[in-house]
Design an enzyme around this catalytic site. Structure first.
Site, PDB file in Angstrom:
ATOM      1  N   ASP A 256      -1.621   5.324  10.828  1.00  0.00           N
ATOM      2  CA  ASP A 256      -2.999   6.263  10.406  1.00  0.00           C
ATOM      3  C   ASP A 256      -2.821   7.522  11.101  1.00  0.00           C
ATOM      4  OD1 ASP A 256      -3.158   4.893  12.831  1.00  0.00           O
ATOM      5  OD2 ASP A 256      -5.088   4.466  12.628  1.00  0.00           O
TER       6      ASP A 256
ATOM      7  N   ASP B 144       5.029   3.606   0.561  1.00  0.00           N
ATOM      8  CA  ASP B 144       4.692   3.954  -0.658  1.00  0.00           C
ATOM      9  C   ASP B 144       3.703   5.025  -0.455  1.00  0.00           C
ATOM     10  OD1 ASP B 144       4.105   3.734  -3.605  1.00  0.00           O
ATOM     11  OD2 ASP B 144       2.395   2.487  -2.768  1.00  0.00           O
TER      12      ASP B 144
ATOM     13  N   ASP C 184       3.694   9.381  -1.167  1.00  0.00           N
ATOM     14  CA  ASP C 184       2.849  10.071  -2.176  1.00  0.00           C
ATOM     15  C   ASP C 184       2.466  11.326  -1.255  1.00  0.00           C
ATOM     16  OD1 ASP C 184       3.496   8.311  -4.102  1.00  0.00           O
ATOM     17  OD2 ASP C 184       1.418   8.785  -5.075  1.00  0.00           O
TER      18      ASP C 184
ATOM     19  N   LYS D 154       1.988  -0.520  12.408  1.00  0.00           N
ATOM     20  CA  LYS D 154       0.642  -0.355  12.705  1.00  0.00           C
ATOM     21  C   LYS D 154       0.677  -1.506  13.791  1.00  0.00           C
ATOM     22  CE  LYS D 154      -3.993   0.100  12.280  1.00  0.00           C
ATOM     23  NZ  LYS D 154      -4.529   1.420  12.694  1.00  0.00           N
TER      24      LYS D 154
ATOM     25  N   TYR E 142       4.838  -6.522  -0.630  1.00  0.00           N
ATOM     26  CA  TYR E 142       4.894  -6.635  -2.081  1.00  0.00           C
ATOM     27  C   TYR E 142       5.669  -7.908  -2.555  1.00  0.00           C
ATOM     28  CZ  TYR E 142       4.391  -1.618  -3.195  1.00  0.00           C
ATOM     29  OH  TYR E 142       3.833  -0.336  -3.168  1.00  0.00           O
TER      30      TYR E 142
HETATM   31  C1  IPM Z   1       6.446   3.970  -6.293  1.00  0.00           C
HETATM   32  C2  IPM Z   1       5.372   3.151  -7.275  1.00  0.00           C
HETATM   33  C3  IPM Z   1       5.741   1.502  -7.262  1.00  0.00           C
HETATM   34  C4  IPM Z   1       5.523   1.257  -5.931  1.00  0.00           C
HETATM   35  C5  IPM Z   1       4.770   0.865  -8.210  1.00  0.00           C
HETATM   36  C6  IPM Z   1       4.732   1.395  -9.751  1.00  0.00           C
HETATM   37  C7  IPM Z   1       5.098  -0.404  -8.369  1.00  0.00           C
HETATM   38  O1  IPM Z   1       4.234   3.453  -6.955  1.00  0.00           O
HETATM   39  O2  IPM Z   1       7.704   3.817  -6.729  1.00  0.00           O
HETATM   40  O3  IPM Z   1       6.113   4.301  -5.457  1.00  0.00           O
HETATM   41  O4  IPM Z   1       4.389   0.864  -5.422  1.00  0.00           O
HETATM   42  O5  IPM Z   1       6.559   1.100  -5.233  1.00  0.00           O
HETATM   43 MN    MN Z   2       4.064   5.041  -5.114  1.00  0.00          MN
END
Ligand code: IPM
Ligand code: MN
Length: 359
Positions: free
Chosen positions: A219, A243, A247, A187, A141
């Site tokens: 993975d 990240d 999710d 990884k 990042y």
């Molecule tokens: C998160 C989001 C952010 C990230 C984006 C919006 C920059 O996806 O907080 O998980 O990638 O960290």
């Molecule tokens: Mn995210």
């Protein structure tokens, strides 16, 4: 007195932030402490007002508060913007500016939510309770070189041992308060930065003989999260892997609308609290968004930045109470279930909270 920098963000941000704000006010009132909100802009809201996704004065105010709450940012109106102009750049600048390198993302599926999870109940078993500890201010990042030159673009995944070590320590300390298992995700079969990551985490593990450490490749970790989710306790991983995996873990909990986060840096400095979900422009302004991720982020704020763990637990309990009453926003409502509004969910949580705080 607690001073909170309050950045509701874009899309559904203001709606869910409002419910979280009222939850904090309920705690302050019930327990007799003073709370002040310093409102500010981030993301598209800030671009509209100032031309920038985050201004220096807002960052300075955030640094001077006890904690920062931030809603999601972004939306179609700002999607054409590039690089530093983008909404996301404001968020990354805020994280970097606050030096909140450890991003805690708990994902839990208790008995109330088994029906909302896309997983078969037998996979959930006695329940899932995972804490993802994601490195937040380094890696791909932020590392240089980064940029685009015509038909070529570059991003760099780089870590120093010191960055890995401080993150790993957060993970091991957290594991000590939980089930004492750390899964470090990398990884290392391909990436040099992952081989450093694995070496450093293994070295830090020697200081925590009471915690079991395992290494997993990202993975196969992604696969195990859906095939054996109950296996996991604390996951420590670098920025991008965290990240993606958070999710995935969020969906196990039924919806990303349930997932809070706390980002912590140096002791005594403000932490940053944000729901993990996005701005969801398609449902913004309709009062249907799930406020639970924002409310649970407020609980983490109480625990980590204000030292009010007792009230944090009451908020978490109140969310469970509202769910146990059968209240479901649209994102977690099973077929045939009439969903409740953002406000109805927020007010049910506050009613349960007031009862728990003994008013
Ligand atoms: C998160 C989001 C952010 C990230 C984006 C919006 C920059 O996806 O907080 O998980 O990638 O960290
Ligand atoms: Mn995210």
């Amino acid at each position: 007195m607690a001073r909170l920098c309050w950045l509701p963000g874009d899309g559904v941000g203001p709606e869910v932030a409002d419910e979280a704000q009222q939850v904090l006010a309920t705690c302050a009132q019930a327990r007799g402490w003073r709370l002040e909100f310093e409102p500010g802009l981030i993301g598209g809201a800030s671009i509209e007002a100032t031309g920038l996704p985050l201004t220096e004065p807002t960052l300075a105010r955030a640094r001077a508060c006890d904690a920062v709450f931030k809603g999601p940012v972004g939306g179609p109106a700002w999607d054409h913007l590039r690089g530093e102009q983008r909404c996301e750049a404001g968020l990354l600048r805020l994280r970097k500016g606050l030096e909140v390198f450890a991003n805690l993302r708990p994902a839990a599926v208790g008995p109330e939510l088994v029906a909302s999870s896309p997983l078969r109940p037998e996979l959930i078993g006695a329940g899932i309770d995972i804490l993802i500890v994601r490195e937040l201010t380094g890696g791909i990042y932020f590392a240089e070189p980064k940029g685009r030159d015509g038909d070529r673009a570059v991003d760099t995944m780089a870590y120093s041992a010191a960055e890995v070590e401080r993150l790993a320590r957060v993970g091991f300390e957290a594991a000590r308060l939980r089930r004492r298992r750390v899964t470090s995700v990398d990884k290392a079969n391909v990436l040099e930065s992952s081989r450093l990551w694995r070496d450093v985490v293994s070295r830090v593990a020697a200081d925590y003989p009471d915690v079991v450490l395992e290494h997993q490749l990202v993975d196969s970790c992604a696969m195990l999260l859906v095939t054996r989710p109950a296996h996991f306790d604390v996951i420590v991983t670098e920025n991008l892997f965290g990240d993606i995996l958070s999710d995935e873990a969020g969906v196990l909990a039924g919806s990303l609308g349930m997932l809070p986060s706390a980002s912590l840096g140096h002791p005594g400095r403000p932490g940053l609290y944000e729901p993990v979900h996005g701005a969801a422009p398609d449902i913004a302004g309709r009062g249907v968004a799930n406020p639970i991720a924002a409310i649970l982020s407020a609980a983490l704020l109480l625990r980590y930045s204000l030292g009010r763990s007792d009230e944090a637990r009451a908020v978490e309990g109140a969310v469970a109470d509202a769910l146990a009453l059968g209240l479901r926003t649209a994102d977690i409502a099973p077929a045939g279930h009439v969903p409740v509004s953002t406000q109805a969910m927020g007010s049910a949580v506050r009613t349960a909270l007031a009862a728990r705080l003994g008013r």
